[in-house]
Write a protein that holds these residues in place. Structure first.
Motif, PDB file in Angstrom:
ATOM      1  N   TYR A   1      68.137  91.055 -55.200  1.00  0.00           N
ATOM      2  CA  TYR A   1      66.725  91.043 -55.106  1.00  0.00           C
ATOM      3  C   TYR A   1      66.177  89.914 -54.614  1.00  0.00           C
ATOM      4  O   TYR A   1      65.254  89.862 -53.621  1.00  0.00           O
ATOM      5  CB  TYR A   1      66.083  91.471 -56.650  1.00  0.00           C
ATOM      6  N   GLU A   2      66.618  88.555 -55.095  1.00  0.00           N
ATOM      7  CA  GLU A   2      65.891  87.480 -54.728  1.00  0.00           C
ATOM      8  C   GLU A   2      66.311  87.107 -53.165  1.00  0.00           C
ATOM      9  O   GLU A   2      65.211  86.692 -52.476  1.00  0.00           O
ATOM     10  CB  GLU A   2      66.712  86.250 -55.500  1.00  0.00           C
ATOM     11  N   THR A   3      67.527  87.433 -52.819  1.00  0.00           N
ATOM     12  CA  THR A   3      67.843  87.151 -51.245  1.00  0.00           C
ATOM     13  C   THR A   3      67.121  88.050 -50.296  1.00  0.00           C
ATOM     14  O   THR A   3      66.749  87.785 -49.277  1.00  0.00           O
ATOM     15  CB  THR A   3      69.312  87.078 -51.194  1.00  0.00           C
ATOM     16  N   ARG A   4      66.949  89.188 -50.661  1.00  0.00           N
ATOM     17  CA  ARG A   4      66.282  90.307 -50.024  1.00  0.00           C
ATOM     18  C   ARG A   4      64.978  90.112 -49.811  1.00  0.00           C
ATOM     19  O   ARG A   4      64.253  89.838 -48.814  1.00  0.00           O
ATOM     20  CB  ARG A   4      66.659  91.805 -50.652  1.00  0.00           C
ATOM     21  N   LYS A   5      64.181  89.480 -50.934  1.00  0.00           N
ATOM     22  CA  LYS A   5      62.982  89.145 -50.946  1.00  0.00           C
ATOM     23  C   LYS A   5      62.583  87.861 -49.946  1.00  0.00           C
ATOM     24  O   LYS A   5      61.655  87.637 -49.157  1.00  0.00           O
ATOM     25  CB  LYS A   5      62.098  88.831 -52.368  1.00  0.00           C
ATOM     26  N   ALA A   6      63.666  87.120 -49.990  1.00  0.00           N
ATOM     27  CA  ALA A   6      63.633  85.887 -49.254  1.00  0.00           C
ATOM     28  C   ALA A   6      63.547  86.149 -47.626  1.00  0.00           C
ATOM     29  O   ALA A   6      62.960  85.725 -46.876  1.00  0.00           O
ATOM     30  CB  ALA A   6      64.865  84.923 -49.531  1.00  0.00           C
ATOM     31  N   ILE A   7      64.588  87.119 -47.484  1.00  0.00           N
ATOM     32  CA  ILE A   7      64.794  87.516 -45.914  1.00  0.00           C
ATOM     33  C   ILE A   7      63.214  88.156 -45.537  1.00  0.00           C
ATOM     34  O   ILE A   7      62.854  87.970 -44.644  1.00  0.00           O
ATOM     35  CB  ILE A   7      66.031  88.669 -45.919  1.00  0.00           C
ATOM     36  N   GLU A   8      62.962  88.943 -46.373  1.00  0.00           N
ATOM     37  CA  GLU A   8      61.750  89.888 -46.012  1.00  0.00           C
ATOM     38  C   GLU A   8      60.532  89.014 -45.849  1.00  0.00           C
ATOM     39  O   GLU A   8      59.823  89.012 -44.691  1.00  0.00           O
ATOM     40  CB  GLU A   8      61.555  90.774 -47.301  1.00  0.00           C
ATOM     41  N   LYS A   9      60.350  87.996 -46.662  1.00  0.00           N
ATOM     42  CA  LYS A   9      59.402  86.819 -46.793  1.00  0.00           C
ATOM     43  C   LYS A   9      59.321  86.199 -45.313  1.00  0.00           C
ATOM     44  O   LYS A   9      58.576  85.812 -44.556  1.00  0.00           O
ATOM     45  CB  LYS A   9      59.159  85.924 -47.797  1.00  0.00           C
ATOM     46  N   PHE A  10      60.721  85.584 -45.143  1.00  0.00           N
ATOM     47  CA  PHE A  10      61.008  85.075 -43.949  1.00  0.00           C
ATOM     48  C   PHE A  10      60.492  85.693 -42.488  1.00  0.00           C
ATOM     49  O   PHE A  10      59.904  85.188 -41.662  1.00  0.00           O
ATOM     50  CB  PHE A  10      62.652  84.589 -43.865  1.00  0.00           C
ATOM     51  N   ALA A  11      61.035  87.228 -42.455  1.00  0.00           N
ATOM     52  CA  ALA A  11      60.860  87.971 -41.722  1.00  0.00           C
ATOM     53  C   ALA A  11      59.362  88.034 -41.383  1.00  0.00           C
ATOM     54  O   ALA A  11      58.777  88.037 -40.283  1.00  0.00           O
ATOM     55  CB  ALA A  11      61.179  89.268 -41.765  1.00  0.00           C
TER      56      ALA A  11
END
Length: 258
Positions: free
Chosen positions: A243-253
């Motif tokens: 969850y955390e890493t997916r959110k990090a990638i989403e926010k980055f994108a």
């Protein structure tokens, strides 16, 4: 679009996922499902792994990067965010060295722009000897579990077993030559320093493969970087902290692409 050596799902801005050593594109399958609703997601089998094992002669990170370029060209990708796990990150760095204009951003997911230390090179050599002597199965049985932080292993038994199953199917040549290619890879810190694209670093605080001091050595190098340190996480945050890493990638994108 089903294809044996890649998956291509969703539409919009493009995220390209590169797997690590003795993995294949399926390592990202569950992880990227929620991202497929917002982005076009592509996951590739790198040279020598997954369904991409026939006729491979060059296992270098540069050769893998050329393969990624060739596949992205075929898929009509002009710009993307490249997300590389471990060996996939080494490949992403080799890609960035040559094709930086294609990158909206790059994510090193438990990976590094630094070359192997002498000690790590020596360990790779010992591992090559072990595989030559004892075979793939025995190596994979000892290799996979330590990638996960000890406290996370009981609840991730299914994922660990699936990774062992994938690893056992990897050709011996891909393992031996892949280890040698990682051992001999170049120092790519200059690529980080000169990067015109933003870089996202995701590190596990309990990651034996990319120790914390190595993480700290490189995360300040790009002009524009986001850094995510995860406690109680080893080398496999796509399973340990999805969850955390997916959110990090989403926010980055979303930060990059608006």
């Amino acid at each position: 679009m089903p294809h044996s050596t890649y998956t291509d799902v969703g539409s919009g801005d493009i995220l390209v996922f590169l797997h690590g050593f003795c993995e294949n594109k399926n390592v990202w399958a569950e992880f990227k499902k929620p991202l497929q609703k917002k982005f076009r997601t592509i996951a590739l089998d790198l040279t020598g792994f997954g369904k991409n094992t026939s006729g491979v002669t060059d296992y270098s990170m540069e050769s893998m990067a050329e393969y990624v370029k060739q596949e992205l060209d075929k898929l009509g990708v002009k710009k993307c965010i490249l997300i590389g796990h471990s060996m996939g990150g080494y490949t992403a760095m080799a890609f960035a060295a040559k094709y930086s204009s294609m990158l909206n951003g790059l994510c090193l997911f438990h990976s590094s722009a630094l070359p192997d230390t002498e000690e790590k090179r020596e360990n790779r050599n010992k591992t090559i000897e072990f595989v030559e002597k004892h075979g793939v199965e025995k190596f994979i049985q000892s290799f996979v579990e330590p990638l996960f932080f000890a406290d996370n292993r009981p609840k991730l038994r299914k994922e660990i077993n699936a990774m062992i199953e994938t690893g056992i199917k990897t050709p011996k040549e891909s393992i031996v030559k892949g280890l040698a290619a990682m051992r001999d890879r170049k120092d790519r810190t200059e690529v980080l320093k000169s990067a015109k694209f933003p870089v996202l670093f995701i590190f596990g605080k309990e990651d034996g493969a990319v120790p914390l001091e190595k993480a700290l050595e490189q995360c300040h190098l790009p002009n524009n970087s986001m850094v995510y340190f995860l406690g109680q996480t080893g080398h496999m945050a796509m399973f340990e902290r999805p969850y955390e890493t997916r959110k990090a990638i989403e926010k980055f994108a979303e930060t990059i692409l608006g």
